[in-house]
Design a protein around this motif. Structure first.
Motif, PDB file in Angstrom:
ATOM      1  N   ARG A 155       1.776 -20.558 -84.207  1.00  0.00           N
ATOM      2  CA  ARG A 155       0.770 -21.049 -83.163  1.00  0.00           C
ATOM      3  C   ARG A 155      -0.112 -19.978 -82.389  1.00  0.00           C
ATOM      4  N   ASP A 191       7.773 -27.482 -76.072  1.00  0.00           N
ATOM      5  CA  ASP A 191       7.148 -26.782 -76.988  1.00  0.00           C
ATOM      6  C   ASP A 191       5.891 -26.267 -76.747  1.00  0.00           C
ATOM      7  N   SER A 192       5.202 -27.049 -75.792  1.00  0.00           N
ATOM      8  CA  SER A 192       3.795 -26.733 -75.521  1.00  0.00           C
ATOM      9  C   SER A 192       2.735 -26.759 -76.823  1.00  0.00           C
ATOM     10  N   ASN A 193       3.267 -27.855 -77.679  1.00  0.00           N
ATOM     11  CA  ASN A 193       2.404 -28.090 -78.830  1.00  0.00           C
ATOM     12  C   ASN A 193       1.489 -29.481 -78.670  1.00  0.00           C
ATOM     13  N   LEU A 208      -1.986 -21.645 -66.144  1.00  0.00           N
ATOM     14  CA  LEU A 208      -2.989 -21.148 -66.761  1.00  0.00           C
ATOM     15  C   LEU A 208      -4.307 -21.520 -67.102  1.00  0.00           C
ATOM     16  N   LEU A 224      -5.746 -19.005 -75.752  1.00  0.00           N
ATOM     17  CA  LEU A 224      -5.551 -18.499 -77.239  1.00  0.00           C
ATOM     18  C   LEU A 224      -6.421 -19.240 -77.987  1.00  0.00           C
ATOM     19  N   ASN A 274      10.173 -19.459 -78.808  1.00  0.00           N
ATOM     20  CA  ASN A 274      10.611 -20.807 -78.358  1.00  0.00           C
ATOM     21  C   ASN A 274      11.961 -20.350 -78.314  1.00  0.00           C
ATOM     22  N   THR A 331      -2.651 -25.928 -81.791  1.00  0.00           N
ATOM     23  CA  THR A 331      -2.810 -25.456 -80.662  1.00  0.00           C
ATOM     24  C   THR A 331      -1.630 -24.420 -80.227  1.00  0.00           C
ATOM     25  N   PRO A 332      -2.504 -23.322 -79.319  1.00  0.00           N
ATOM     26  CA  PRO A 332      -1.539 -22.525 -78.804  1.00  0.00           C
ATOM     27  C   PRO A 332      -0.515 -22.768 -77.976  1.00  0.00           C
ATOM     28  N   PRO A 333       0.631 -22.070 -77.583  1.00  0.00           N
ATOM     29  CA  PRO A 333       1.619 -22.576 -76.505  1.00  0.00           C
ATOM     30  C   PRO A 333       0.973 -22.453 -75.099  1.00  0.00           C
ATOM     31  N   PHE A 334      -0.257 -21.651 -74.956  1.00  0.00           N
ATOM     32  CA  PHE A 334      -0.875 -21.625 -73.766  1.00  0.00           C
ATOM     33  C   PHE A 334      -2.306 -21.773 -73.932  1.00  0.00           C
ATOM     34  N   PRO A 335      -2.880 -22.090 -72.591  1.00  0.00           N
ATOM     35  CA  PRO A 335      -4.535 -22.071 -72.622  1.00  0.00           C
ATOM     36  C   PRO A 335      -4.914 -20.640 -72.845  1.00  0.00           C
ATOM     37  N   LYS A 345       2.679 -22.720 -67.076  1.00  0.00           N
ATOM     38  CA  LYS A 345       1.583 -22.930 -68.381  1.00  0.00           C
ATOM     39  C   LYS A 345       0.493 -23.860 -68.120  1.00  0.00           C
TER      40      LYS A 345
END
Lengths: 460, 325
Positions: free
Chosen positions: A458, B289-291, A99, B81, A415, B75-79, A96
């Motif tokens: 999200r 959670d990549s939040n 990316l 978005l 998730n 914020t999205p879970p990945f860059p 992640k």
């Protein structure tokens, strides 16, 4: 909701995006190229170097190294470099992060729970394109290993390596309890009955040692034919709600709680790296336990070390709520990044195909205890000899081949870990705090829904 | 406007700085004929603090404000978005959530478990080791040895001691079901014990140095007046040691609020989030959670709490501390 983007943030985002695109390979587009660029390999300057992120350790790593060396030596088009990652979670986190900073693998091994996350990242090659273009046959695979990684009608990843949870038990303790050592319990009710006899006879303090392990619960649901999330396990549209709190779930959780409160089962907690359930077979605390088939190798090693004489470990399929039912695949899968040069994508496909060959699968299974995903791998003499000597290792293979309903295809959840945490906390509250089955399930359902919804929200 | 929520804390910071400056400046502020020289001096001063300002700016202040800003965004879970502006909604949602309140309670509980116990034990050992005895140096070395232990090592040692199958505690009969670190009611105590043990070395050294700075004459005088060892401890040692204790409380609390390693290694915030201290909550929100937006809010909350805590401790405790030197 009113969307407003202040200038400063726009500027920051621009910088971030610039950094992102700057880090990726020059020829690829950051939006994700469509299709599978098989021809790019022949056009490229060879050998094409690729990096494979994997999480294999010890005996598993030795075997992977051996196979990789064999692959590198067998041809001159592709050269594979192995890059060790500490674990599935860490690998996904690093991916992640990659990316945005560009540090991405050409080929990556990720856990079975990462499917939705990786699809949402839109950063991987849809392997169905490679399969179609290369006329690659998937008919030899155990069907469920393919169906698990097929989402939206297209294959997304290749299963590698595969394992699943099984029942492990000590034949000697069964004998002492007056039970037939070759007849393991098939249902949860039988586990209870046999545990009663084991405890009553004094063959062990507990019938079974149960880790408060969230993913066992997934397999118990799947074997009972119960989907874990809505929209057919997230395969028919994005999952929006968990399906934990239902009659099937109540029966499974009630069994679990009864086993522990009546003293038939030893609950050994949920912390990572805790293998007390396996050790309890050796120490005589329990006659049975449930664990991933991947643990078979290490536990046999420990039990055969002479430290625990008088233990004869055997394995059987995971007991289920009602007889029969199939299990989903567990463990890893291979993903090709679409953020790297086309030649590297094509090279990664070549190596992935190599690892999936029946010969390599047979060798992997014989060396480690993973399930060979190819049915023809079973005919290799090495594997046959290994299984003849250690029949326990064949159990997860047969279990995966056994027929099962749609629930046995497993779930695709955004998730996934959040859902697992919700289940683990619900089980822990039920087993240690005296929370009722109904309340624990309702709480787990609530938290799992919240985790899924927060993720979906999200994604936008 | 955007940063109005933070002006309070920044203002407080500025106040502190000005108070110090004012004190240092007064004697020099006479007459205007020093004006030019003074201006040159000021220029030089600014030039000299510029490097540190630059480093702080890049590595502390900019990330801080950026972080604060990130809290306004979903914020999205990945860059890659889109991020969505939600303003203070995210702050109010996260800071009123049950998870945050629980985590805050856990963190405060953890600090209360570790800081006072650690200081009392450290003080006790320091008083014992402060005797003029042959070979007391050996004991001093032993008592301070945990300072050389990393959090990871301490966590692994205690994880093994607590282990219900191969551990020491079950062997001597302390064998709760479920085992300590898997027990929702005991896990926080387990982690606290490790932390107390691990910080004992530094507390001991602090207290010892504090004790050694107390002049012997005071003790001798009190002894002549007929004061026993207990009375001397309460009337002389403790008051004179109060600056050291005060320092240990401040630093210990900040440490406690930043505990992470032992939680990550031993309990991962569990069981049932009973050891989910704020730092671990932030880590999990960010990494699992990549939040990022939510994690930013939590990080700001942690900053605000430790900051306020430090201010309270400085203001309140300062008055009760004896600074007589």
């Amino acid at each position: 909701m009113r969307a407003r983007t202040p200038l400063a943030v726009a500027a920051v985002l621009a910088v971030a995006l610039a950094a992102c695109s700057g880090g990726t390979e020059s020829s690829s587009s950051t939006s994700g190229s469509k299709g599978c660029p098989l021809a790019a390999l022949d056009r490229a300057k060879q050998p094409v170097q690729i990096r494979f992120w994997h999480v294999q350790t010890r005996a598993n790593l030795d075997e992977l190294r051996r196979q990789t060396d064999a692959f590198n030596a067998s041809q001159s088009k592709v050269h594979v470099k192995l890059v060790d990652q500490t674990g599935y979670k860490e690998a996904l986190q690093k991916y992640k992060a990659g990316l945005s900073n560009g540090d991405l693998p050409d080929l990556g091994q990720f856990e079975e729970t990462a499917v939705q996350t990786l699809l949402d990242s839109k950063s991987t090659v849809t392997l169905q394109d490679c399969v179609d273009q290369d006329h690659y046959k998937t008919s030899d695979y155990i069907p469920r290993t393919i169906s698990y990684y097929t989402v939206g009608g297209a294959l997304r990843a290749l299963p590698w390596p595969v394992s699943n949870p099984i029942l492990m038990y000590d034949k000697k303790k069964f004998e002492r309890a007056g039970l037939n050592p070759d007849r393991a319990p098939r249902t949860l009710d039988e586990v209870r009955e046999m545990s009663r006899k084991i405890v009553a006879s004094g063959a062990a303090k507990y019938g079974i040692a149960l880790r408060t392990q969230d993913y066992f619960n997934e397999f118990l649901y799947a074997k009972a034919g119960q989907q874990y999330v809505n929209h057919d396990g997230g395969r028919n549209g994005r999952a929006t709600k968990a399906e934990l709190d239902n009659p099937t779930g109540k029966r499974i959780w009630t069994w679990w709680k009864d086993m522990v409160t009546s003293g038939l089962a030893l609950a050994t907690g949920s912390t990572e790296g805790n293998f007390d359930n396996l050790l309890s077979i050796g120490t005589g605390d329990a006659a049975m336990t449930i664990d991933a088939s991947g643990a078979l190798g290490p536990i046999l090693q420990v039990l055969n070390s002479g430290q625990y004489p008088g233990v004869d470990l055997s394995a059987a399929p995971l007991p289920s709520l009602k007889p029969g039912g199939g299990v989903p695949v567990g463990d890893g899968s291979l993903w090709i990044s679409n953020r790297v040069a086309p030649a590297k994508q094509a090279a990664a496909w070549q190596f992935a195909k190599f690892l999936e060959e029946p010969k390599q699968q047979a060798a992997l299974a014989a060396a480690t205890g993973y399930v060979p995903v190819r049915q023809s791998a079973v005919h290799f003499p090495d594997l046959q000899a290994f299984w003849a000597k250690q029949p326990a290792f064949r159990v997860p293979y047969d279990q995966l081949l056994a027929p099962g309903g749609p629930a046995a295809d497993g779930s695709v959840i955004g998730n996934y870990q959040g859902v697992r945490d919700a289940v683990r906390d619900g089980l822990t509250a039920m087993l240690t705090e005296g929370t009722s089955v109904d309340d624990a399930l309702a709480e787990a359902q609530r938290n799992a829904d919240a985790a899924i919804q927060s993720y979906n929200d999200r994604i936008g | 406007m955007t940063f109005s929520g933070d002006s309070g804390t920044l203002g407080a910071l500025a106040d502190l700085g000005e108070a110090d400056e004012a004190e240092a400046r007064t004697p020099r502020q006479r007459g205007k004929r020093f004006g030019r020289r003074r201006r040159r001096e000021i220029g030089l001063a600014y030039l000299l603090i510029l490097p540190s300002l630059l480093i702080f700016g890049i590595f502390v202040f900019y990330p801080f404000f950026r972080n604060f800003y990130l809290g306004f965004y979903k914020t999205p879970p990945f860059p890659g978005l889109p991020t969505r502006y939600v303003g203070f909604d995210q702050y109010s949602n996260v800071l009123t959530s049950q998870d945050f309140v629980d985590s805050l309670k856990t963190t405060v509980g953890f600090a209360l478990l570790t800081v006072p116990a650690g200081i009392i034990l450290g003080l006790l050992l320091a008083v014992l080791a402060n005797q003029q005895l042959r070979g007391v140096g050996i004991y001093r070395t032993i008592f301070s040895s945990t300072i050389a232990t990393s959090v990871a090592v301490a966590a692994v040692i205690f994880g093994t001691l607590f282990n219900p199958v191969v551990g020491l505690l079950p062997w001597i009969g302390i064998d709760p079901k479920p085992p300590i670190l898997d027990n929702p009611n005991l896990a926080l105590f387990g982690v606290a014990i490790i932390t107390i043990w691990q910080t004992l070395g530094i507390t001991f050294i602090l207290m010892s140095s504090g004790l050694q700075s107390i002049p012997d004459e005071l003790h001798e005088a009190a002894q002549i007046d007929g004061a026993g060892p207990v009375r001397r401890f309460w009337r002389i040692t403790l008051p004179l040691l109060s600056p050291t204790i005060f320092f240990a409380v401040v630093v210990g609390s900040i440490f406690a609020f930043q505990t992470f390693g032992q939680i990550d290694i031993l309990t991962q915030g569990g069981p049932i989030k009973r050891t989910n201290v704020l730092t671990y909550f932030i880590y999990k929100t960010l990494r699992q959670d990549s939040n990022d937006g939510k994690a930013a809010v939590l990080a700001i909350a942690l900053f605000a709490i430790t900051f306020v805590l430090t201010l309270i401790q400085m203001r309140v405790l300062e008055k009760r501390v004896h600074y007589g030197r």
